[in-house]
Structure formats: structure tokens, C-alpha cells
Design an enzyme around this catalytic site. Sequence first.
Site, PDB file in Angstrom:
ATOM      1  N   GLY A  58      -2.005  -5.371 -60.081  1.00 31.25           N
ATOM      2  CA  GLY A  58      -0.437  -5.843 -60.029  1.00 31.25           C
ATOM      3  C   GLY A  58       0.501  -4.785 -60.599  1.00 31.25           C
ATOM      4  O   GLY A  58       0.002  -3.799 -60.430  1.00 31.25           O
TER       5      GLY A  58
ATOM      6  N   VAL B 118       1.303  -3.633 -63.765  1.00 30.52           N
ATOM      7  CA  VAL B 118       0.649  -2.668 -64.725  1.00 30.52           C
ATOM      8  C   VAL B 118      -0.587  -2.223 -64.252  1.00 30.52           C
ATOM      9  O   VAL B 118      -0.616  -0.862 -64.299  1.00 30.52           O
ATOM     10  CB  VAL B 118       0.622  -3.664 -65.932  1.00 30.52           C
ATOM     11  CG1 VAL B 118      -0.170  -2.721 -66.901  1.00 30.52           C
ATOM     12  CG2 VAL B 118       1.813  -4.375 -66.493  1.00 30.52           C
ATOM     13  N   GLY B 119      -1.347  -2.763 -63.676  1.00 31.01           N
ATOM     14  CA  GLY B 119      -2.714  -2.311 -63.216  1.00 31.01           C
ATOM     15  C   GLY B 119      -2.256  -1.261 -62.052  1.00 31.01           C
ATOM     16  O   GLY B 119      -2.801  -0.043 -62.121  1.00 31.01           O
TER      17      GLY B 119
ATOM     18  N   GLY C   5       6.079  -2.803 -74.281  1.00 30.11           N
ATOM     19  CA  GLY C   5       5.633  -2.195 -73.153  1.00 30.11           C
ATOM     20  C   GLY C   5       5.345  -0.645 -73.316  1.00 30.11           C
ATOM     21  O   GLY C   5       4.487  -0.537 -73.942  1.00 30.11           O
TER      22      GLY C   5
ATOM     23  N   ILE D 123       7.030   1.362 -75.610  1.00 32.65           N
ATOM     24  CA  ILE D 123       7.468   1.971 -76.863  1.00 32.65           C
ATOM     25  C   ILE D 123       5.985   1.737 -77.567  1.00 32.65           C
ATOM     26  O   ILE D 123       5.201   0.746 -77.781  1.00 32.65           O
ATOM     27  CB  ILE D 123       8.351   1.029 -77.556  1.00 32.65           C
ATOM     28  CG1 ILE D 123       9.568   0.860 -76.659  1.00 32.65           C
ATOM     29  CG2 ILE D 123       8.779   1.509 -78.984  1.00 32.65           C
ATOM     30  CD1 ILE D 123      10.636  -0.184 -77.263  1.00 32.65           C
TER      31      ILE D 123
ATOM     32  N   LYS E  58       4.284 -11.641 -79.485  1.00 36.96           N
ATOM     33  CA  LYS E  58       4.411 -10.215 -79.685  1.00 36.96           C
ATOM     34  C   LYS E  58       4.460 -10.335 -81.288  1.00 36.96           C
ATOM     35  O   LYS E  58       4.258  -9.295 -81.941  1.00 36.96           O
ATOM     36  CB  LYS E  58       5.501  -9.760 -79.098  1.00 36.96           C
ATOM     37  CG  LYS E  58       5.330  -9.484 -77.323  1.00 36.96           C
ATOM     38  CD  LYS E  58       6.562  -9.194 -76.854  1.00 36.96           C
ATOM     39  CE  LYS E  58       6.214  -9.139 -74.986  1.00 36.96           C
ATOM     40  NZ  LYS E  58       7.448  -8.788 -74.516  1.00 36.96           N
TER      41      LYS E  58
ATOM     42  N   GLY F 275       7.626  -3.303 -67.111  1.00 36.72           N
ATOM     43  CA  GLY F 275       7.544  -2.329 -65.816  1.00 36.72           C
ATOM     44  C   GLY F 275       6.464  -1.383 -65.766  1.00 36.72           C
ATOM     45  O   GLY F 275       5.504  -1.271 -66.574  1.00 36.72           O
TER      46      GLY F 275
END
Length: 436
Positions: free
Chosen positions: A12, A14-15, A134, A136, A205, A302
Amino acid sequence: MKPVKVGVLGLGTVGGGTVNVLKRNAAEIARRAGREIIITRASANDLNKQRICDTQGIALTTDPYEIINDPEIEIILELIGGAGPVKDMVLTAIANGKHVVTANKSLIALHGNEIFAKASEKGVIVAFEAAVAGGIPIIKAIREGLSGNQIEWLAGIINGTGNFILTEMRDKGRDFADVLAEAQALGYAEADPTFDVEGIDAGHKLTILASIAFGIPLQFDKVYTEGITKITRTDVEYAEQLGYRIKHLGIARKTPEGIELRVHPTLIPERRLIANVDGVMNAVLVKGDAVGATLYYGAGAGAEPTASSVVADVIDVVRALTSDPENRVPHLAFQANALADIPVLPSELFRTSYYLRLNAEDKPGVLAEVTRILANHQISIKAIRQEKPLDNETSIPIIILTQITLEKEMNSAIAEIEALKTVTGKVNRIRLETLG
């Protein structure tokens, strides 16, 4: 040295971004890692779907276990998400002696203790930098860069959807529901936005960050979560007039009594850097006893920002392939046998300042009744404002900022204020943090 073969589960956003970064920067990555890294296999539910990445040279399958059980694959990239079937996939990969890199915050927050224990038994690494904020590198910063410090507290904007909504409400004077609909249309929020707007995503998180910061087991069930659905345009405007911004923060603080783990809307002085992090961007502020306050800012989601963290983890794993497992960086920063049994405090024992907004009848003595109730609960007032009635309203808005107080006292005081016949509706409460 021979190349390291990698298998990707999930193609998807990220992949696909991870495949692109690993291919585009292959030469530079090999120079950093000391050997070539090659994606040889990948899985996806629909092999005919148009993708953002080039899968040429990658063997595709709809069955993730074909990759997990492939003896030539050394590193599994779990980029599917969710904490359901994925947990078994990761545990099977570990049982097969494979290292795992994941961007899955819910998996780590809910099942990380078990997963890390199994990984330690097998001498493999589970890396999860991309699970928080993400692109960072906040996990590496706390786990390694700040390892000489005692972390006192951290506070983060760690959900871009909520930050986008609050930014639009402030900058354009829009209502929550209106901005949420736009966030969904832009793809920032899911059709069911509960995880984002009710603080669950940020809670996952924060669970991870707190474990790394304080050396405690992962304990998502003890995180206090409160969303942004009750924030009104009026609250945003009053906060601005008082010199504050409203941000949806995850806060972890170590106190003599225990650790506070909380996610909620928060008033922050507008001069603070983190108060000026807008849109879908993320930021985490960390206070160490030696270094002081440090701020980490960047894209929290993203394709390629998240891929940046995934690939960095892959490089770290490759570097560590030939090292003794006992000498690797611990999963949660502290050695597994040195995690502390520090209590996580229930919400009624939190200590913070508050912004209160209530509507009351325009009669003499109303304000005196409210302040008397606060005084009876040892709640000191920092500032108070009585606004003009809104159009077509007979009641007047009263805004109160308090000094630091115990949450259970505030809860009792609010219940008494709401019971006054002269007060209409509910008291809107937002916690206030100076983050100084």
C-alpha cells in the site's frame, strides 16, 4: 558480502514508498549498510491493482506466509497494519529466525511486550521507528541520542489528522464537522475517523514513546485518551485571545507518584515552537535532565516520509546481522531485565492547569458562586473573563484559567458547577500545559 534479501508484506502507501526508496537509493543504502539490500519478494491482496511503486524483479504473491517461510529471506518488512492477523505473521517470522521491521503502531502498543520477548529468545531484531511520527526519527533520538539523560517528560503532536482539523478551525474559523469532512475527502482521515479524532492512534504512539523514555513495559490500557470532537470554534477563538493555541497532544510525564500517560486537547502558549506546528505535520518535544528541551519536527505520515524510517531500520538491522545479540540496542531502550515497575497513574491523579468555559445567567452573584466552588476544592484561579452574550443568547460565557491542580478535585468542582441552577449546559474543560 552477499546481498541481504528482504520480503515486503503489504504494498500500500507505506509498502510502495519503501520499495521506491530502497530501489532509488540502492547504491547509497549499500554504502551505509556495508552490503547490498534487495527486495526479492512481496505480498499484496490484489496483484492486479495499480501501484505507486515499480515491482519489476520482485516476485509477488497473495500469501504473506510464502515470504515468511522462505528460508532465503532474512528480513521481513511488515507494512500491512492493524493488530489482527498481522500479529501471527510477525510471531511466525520471529520463530523462523527472521528480523522484522514494522510501521505498525497498534501492533507494537498492544502486543509489543510479547513480540519483543519472543524476538529476544530467538536473537532477532524487531525494529519499529516508523510506528511513531512517520519520518521523524524520534525513537532513535530518545533510545540512543538521549540515552545519557533521565527523561522528565515528553509531549507530542503525533496525529496529523487532528492537527489538520484544529489548524483549519483556528486559521479559517471553521467548525469541527466541516473540517473533518474535508480531511476525509483529502484522505487525511478514514471513513471512520474514530482512531484519529478520539485519540486512540495517538494513544498507541504515546504508549511506545513512554516505554522507551522511562523504561517501562508497554501499557496502552493505562493511557487516558480524550478526542477533539468537543472542541468548538468558540474555544479556539477564546484560546487565541488569551495567547494560547489548542493542540491535540500526547503527554507522558514522570512524577514522584508515578507516570502520567494522557492524550487530550491542550492549550499551549502561542510563543512555544510546538504551538506553531500546523496542518498534518507532527512534532515531539522531549525534556531530558541533561540536555533540556529538544524538539523533533517533520512529516508524520505519507509514503516516502514513513519509508525513510522503515529503510533506516532496515539498514540498522543489516549492520547488526553479524553482531552478538546481547550487544544490540534493546528494543525498548533499556535492557529487558531492567524495565521498571513504575506505576502509571489513573487520570484523577493527574496534576495540570485548566481552561474552563461555562455559560451562566446574567445575574449578580453567579461568578461568586463559581469561584466559591473552585476555592472549596483548593483550585486557584489564574485568570477570569466574562464575555458578552452571543447573538440571541441570554446567558453569558465565562472563561477561567486555573493554576495547577489535582484532576479529581477539578472533576468534583465541575460537577458542582454544572448542578448550579444559574449555569446552563456543560462546562467545557481543556487542560493547559506551558511546556516550559
